[in-house]
Design a protein around this motif. Structure first.
Motif, PDB file in Angstrom:
ATOM      1  N   GLN A   1      36.866  23.652  -0.610  1.00 30.22           N
ATOM      2  CA  GLN A   1      36.299  24.163   0.912  1.00 30.22           C
ATOM      3  C   GLN A   1      35.842  25.589   0.669  1.00 30.22           C
ATOM      4  OE1 GLN A   1      40.371  24.093   2.600  1.00 30.22           O
ATOM      5  NE2 GLN A   1      39.547  22.494   3.967  1.00 30.22           N
ATOM      6  N   ILE A   2      34.802  25.776   1.513  1.00 26.81           N
ATOM      7  CA  ILE A   2      34.375  27.052   1.110  1.00 26.81           C
ATOM      8  C   ILE A   2      34.423  28.023   2.645  1.00 26.81           C
ATOM      9  CG2 ILE A   2      32.795  26.366  -0.517  1.00 26.81           C
ATOM     10  CD1 ILE A   2      30.595  25.792   1.394  1.00 26.81           C
ATOM     11  N   LEU A   3      33.952  29.359   2.369  1.00 30.19           N
ATOM     12  CA  LEU A   3      33.928  30.210   3.599  1.00 30.19           C
ATOM     13  C   LEU A   3      32.549  30.421   4.041  1.00 30.19           C
ATOM     14  CD1 LEU A   3      35.490  32.546   5.066  1.00 30.19           C
ATOM     15  CD2 LEU A   3      34.406  34.027   3.550  1.00 30.19           C
ATOM     16  N   VAL A   4      32.580  29.832   5.411  1.00 35.14           N
ATOM     17  CA  VAL A   4      30.976  29.752   5.743  1.00 35.14           C
ATOM     18  C   VAL A   4      31.109  30.847   7.100  1.00 35.14           C
ATOM     19  CG1 VAL A   4      29.559  28.705   7.267  1.00 35.14           C
ATOM     20  CG2 VAL A   4      30.639  27.409   5.586  1.00 35.14           C
ATOM     21  N   ILE A   5      30.000  31.890   6.640  1.00 36.74           N
ATOM     22  CA  ILE A   5      29.718  32.992   7.794  1.00 36.74           C
ATOM     23  C   ILE A   5      28.621  32.839   8.369  1.00 36.74           C
ATOM     24  CG2 ILE A   5      29.576  35.588   8.069  1.00 36.74           C
ATOM     25  CD1 ILE A   5      31.686  35.710   5.639  1.00 36.74           C
ATOM     26  N   HIS A   6      28.445  32.050   9.459  1.00 35.70           N
ATOM     27  CA  HIS A   6      27.141  31.771   9.937  1.00 35.70           C
ATOM     28  C   HIS A   6      26.522  32.634  11.151  1.00 35.70           C
ATOM     29  CE1 HIS A   6      23.949  29.010  11.316  1.00 35.70           C
ATOM     30  NE2 HIS A   6      24.464  29.033  12.630  1.00 35.70           N
ATOM     31  N   ASN A   7      25.463  33.163  10.506  1.00 37.05           N
ATOM     32  CA  ASN A   7      24.689  34.168  11.382  1.00 37.05           C
ATOM     33  C   ASN A   7      23.691  33.598  12.178  1.00 37.05           C
ATOM     34  OD1 ASN A   7      25.728  35.459   8.940  1.00 37.05           O
ATOM     35  ND2 ASN A   7      25.104  37.550  10.131  1.00 37.05           N
ATOM     36  N   GLU A   8      23.364  34.456  13.529  1.00 38.87           N
ATOM     37  CA  GLU A   8      22.104  33.974  14.336  1.00 38.87           C
ATOM     38  C   GLU A   8      21.370  35.119  14.377  1.00 38.87           C
ATOM     39  OE1 GLU A   8      23.519  32.247  18.041  1.00 38.87           O
ATOM     40  OE2 GLU A   8      24.109  30.653  17.004  1.00 38.87           O
ATOM     41  N   PHE A   9      19.928  34.794  14.199  1.00 35.12           N
ATOM     42  CA  PHE A   9      18.930  35.999  14.291  1.00 35.12           C
ATOM     43  C   PHE A   9      18.145  35.819  15.598  1.00 35.12           C
ATOM     44  CE2 PHE A   9      20.354  35.743  10.061  1.00 35.12           C
ATOM     45  CZ  PHE A   9      20.457  36.810   9.529  1.00 35.12           C
ATOM     46  N   THR A  10      17.731  36.813  16.209  1.00 36.74           N
ATOM     47  CA  THR A  10      16.810  36.510  17.286  1.00 36.74           C
ATOM     48  C   THR A  10      15.971  37.755  17.471  1.00 36.74           C
ATOM     49  OG1 THR A  10      18.483  37.603  18.930  1.00 36.74           O
ATOM     50  CG2 THR A  10      18.325  35.207  18.925  1.00 36.74           C
ATOM     51  N   TYR A  11      14.755  37.316  17.791  1.00 39.83           N
ATOM     52  CA  TYR A  11      13.522  38.142  17.834  1.00 39.83           C
ATOM     53  C   TYR A  11      12.805  38.142  19.093  1.00 39.83           C
ATOM     54  CZ  TYR A  11       9.018  40.093  16.692  1.00 39.83           C
ATOM     55  OH  TYR A  11       7.636  40.861  16.679  1.00 39.83           O
ATOM     56  N   GLY A  12      12.993  38.732  20.184  1.00 44.45           N
ATOM     57  CA  GLY A  12      12.275  38.569  21.329  1.00 44.45           C
ATOM     58  C   GLY A  12      12.849  37.159  21.938  1.00 44.45           C
ATOM     59  N   SER A  13      12.016  36.498  22.232  1.00 44.88           N
ATOM     60  CA  SER A  13      12.452  35.035  22.713  1.00 44.88           C
ATOM     61  C   SER A  13      12.489  34.147  21.457  1.00 44.88           C
ATOM     62  CB  SER A  13      11.485  34.344  23.750  1.00 44.88           C
ATOM     63  OG  SER A  13      10.199  34.219  23.076  1.00 44.88           O
ATOM     64  N   GLU A  14      12.391  34.308  20.191  1.00 43.68           N
ATOM     65  CA  GLU A  14      12.213  33.683  19.115  1.00 43.68           C
ATOM     66  C   GLU A  14      13.721  33.572  18.656  1.00 43.68           C
ATOM     67  OE1 GLU A  14      10.055  31.709  18.222  1.00 43.68           O
ATOM     68  OE2 GLU A  14       8.113  32.522  18.559  1.00 43.68           O
ATOM     69  N   ASN A  15      14.431  32.336  17.920  1.00 42.99           N
ATOM     70  CA  ASN A  15      15.481  32.210  17.227  1.00 42.99           C
ATOM     71  C   ASN A  15      15.079  31.779  15.869  1.00 42.99           C
ATOM     72  OD1 ASN A  15      18.024  32.439  17.612  1.00 42.99           O
ATOM     73  ND2 ASN A  15      18.585  30.396  18.569  1.00 42.99           N
ATOM     74  N   LEU A  16      15.484  32.912  14.709  1.00 40.58           N
ATOM     75  CA  LEU A  16      15.216  32.595  13.514  1.00 40.58           C
ATOM     76  C   LEU A  16      16.162  31.595  12.763  1.00 40.58           C
ATOM     77  CD1 LEU A  16      13.990  36.210  12.244  1.00 40.58           C
ATOM     78  CD2 LEU A  16      12.806  34.121  13.161  1.00 40.58           C
ATOM     79  N   ASP A  17      15.999  30.753  12.228  1.00 43.26           N
ATOM     80  CA  ASP A  17      16.701  29.687  11.624  1.00 43.26           C
ATOM     81  C   ASP A  17      17.261  30.190  10.566  1.00 43.26           C
ATOM     82  OD1 ASP A  17      18.294  27.400  10.859  1.00 43.26           O
ATOM     83  OD2 ASP A  17      16.520  26.214  10.615  1.00 43.26           O
ATOM     84  N   ALA A  18      18.167  31.088  10.168  1.00 47.63           N
ATOM     85  CA  ALA A  18      18.624  31.704   9.183  1.00 47.63           C
ATOM     86  C   ALA A  18      20.087  31.808   8.822  1.00 47.63           C
ATOM     87  CB  ALA A  18      17.976  32.968   8.862  1.00 47.63           C
ATOM     88  N   SER A  19      20.746  31.981   8.006  1.00 49.34           N
ATOM     89  CA  SER A  19      22.062  32.069   7.970  1.00 49.34           C
ATOM     90  C   SER A  19      22.510  32.860   6.283  1.00 49.34           C
ATOM     91  CB  SER A  19      22.910  30.784   7.460  1.00 49.34           C
ATOM     92  OG  SER A  19      22.696  29.898   8.694  1.00 49.34           O
ATOM     93  N   LEU A  20      23.542  33.651   6.757  1.00 50.97           N
ATOM     94  CA  LEU A  20      24.060  34.433   5.493  1.00 50.97           C
ATOM     95  C   LEU A  20      25.417  34.009   5.281  1.00 50.97           C
ATOM     96  CD1 LEU A  20      23.767  37.012   3.779  1.00 50.97           C
ATOM     97  CD2 LEU A  20      25.280  38.155   5.788  1.00 50.97           C
ATOM     98  N   PHE A  21      25.533  33.937   3.911  1.00 51.95           N
ATOM     99  CA  PHE A  21      26.972  33.556   3.298  1.00 51.95           C
ATOM    100  C   PHE A  21      27.534  34.512   2.413  1.00 51.95           C
ATOM    101  CE2 PHE A  21      24.504  29.808   4.342  1.00 51.95           C
ATOM    102  CZ  PHE A  21      25.316  28.818   4.969  1.00 51.95           C
ATOM    103  N   LEU A  22      28.738  34.813   2.644  1.00 51.84           N
ATOM    104  CA  LEU A  22      29.573  35.577   1.867  1.00 51.84           C
ATOM    105  C   LEU A  22      30.339  34.860   0.771  1.00 51.84           C
ATOM    106  CD1 LEU A  22      30.740  38.342   1.054  1.00 51.84           C
ATOM    107  CD2 LEU A  22      32.498  38.063   2.536  1.00 51.84           C
ATOM    108  N   ILE A  23      29.884  34.701  -0.440  1.00 48.50           N
ATOM    109  CA  ILE A  23      30.859  34.155  -1.435  1.00 48.50           C
ATOM    110  C   ILE A  23      31.661  35.145  -2.296  1.00 48.50           C
ATOM    111  CG2 ILE A  23      30.250  32.642  -3.565  1.00 48.50           C
ATOM    112  CD1 ILE A  23      27.391  32.048  -2.762  1.00 48.50           C
ATOM    113  N   PRO A  24      32.841  35.079  -1.838  1.00 49.26           N
ATOM    114  CA  PRO A  24      33.757  36.117  -2.475  1.00 49.26           C
ATOM    115  C   PRO A  24      34.327  35.804  -3.657  1.00 49.26           C
ATOM    116  CG  PRO A  24      35.186  34.931  -0.829  1.00 49.26           C
ATOM    117  CD  PRO A  24      33.621  34.412  -0.710  1.00 49.26           C
TER     118      PRO A  24
END
Length: 196
Positions: free
Chosen positions: A159-182
């Motif tokens: 099992q892993i820790l998932v920290i899912h981010n959402e990035f928006t720019y104007g009306s655009e959604n950026l398909d990107a995620s940030l993961f913290l691996i402690p």
């Protein structure tokens, strides 16, 4: 790995603060508003992560950086090719001729801002000194990127820790995620510093 809802909510709040700092820095750099939110912090197995977050057979740009200082671990940022193209236009201007090298450079620059903003926010909150080492970039299937990152830092748990981010720019959604691996025991230190 087992944490209470209160602990996960506390971690989500820290990541939201880091995301806010990163979004502010990026917005100033491009002179346009970017928003970053953390819709979820969850403990998942690999199968669930691939089904709910990003499929393991999707090609992504990945940037990994080791965290050094009072806590150890790593940050991993992943972004799709389409979103990387949009981001490069956002950072370099619509008229810039995009080469893969320029796109990779834009991804690295954005990631550098995001990593430092997150670490500064976490460090200020828990009163610890945290910096990121020189990031390593790759372009591969998400399954290969995430497993390589976790194996590199000896995170072999199912099992892993998932920290899912959402990035928006104007009306655009950026398909990107940030993961913290402690690193081992790092989350416990953070929770203790937060009184959770």
């Amino acid at each position: 790995m087992s944490y209470t809802k209160l602990q996960l909510d506390g971690l989500k709040e820290i990541m939201n603060i880091g995301g806010g700092n990163a979004a502010t820095s990026i917005s100033k750099m491009i002179d346009s508003r970017i928003a970053m939110e953390v819709p979820e912090v969850q403990i998942m197995n690999y199968t669930d992560m691939y089904n709910k977050i990003i499929s393991d057979d999707v090609e992504m740009h990945g940037v990994l950086s080791q965290i050094v200082g009072d806590l150890d671990g790593a940050l991993l940022f992943v972004i799709s090719q389409d979103s990387a193209n949009k981001m490069a236009k956002m950072m370099l201007g619509e008229d810039t001729t995009q080469t893969q090298q320029l796109i990779q450079s834009a991804v690295m620059e954005l990631t550098n801002i995001i990593f430092n903003s997150f670490l500064r926010a976490i460090g200020d909150l828990v009163q610890m000194s945290l910096v990121s080492r020189l990031p390593i970039a790759s372009y591969d299937y998400f399954g290969a990127i995430i497993s390589s990152a976790y194996m590199a830092f000896e995170q072999y748990d199912e099992q892993i820790l998932v920290i899912h981010n959402e990035f928006t720019y104007g009306s655009e959604n950026l398909d990107a995620s940030l993961f913290l691996i402690p690193g081992i025991g790092v989350l416990e230190k953070i929770f203790k510093a937060l009184g959770l």
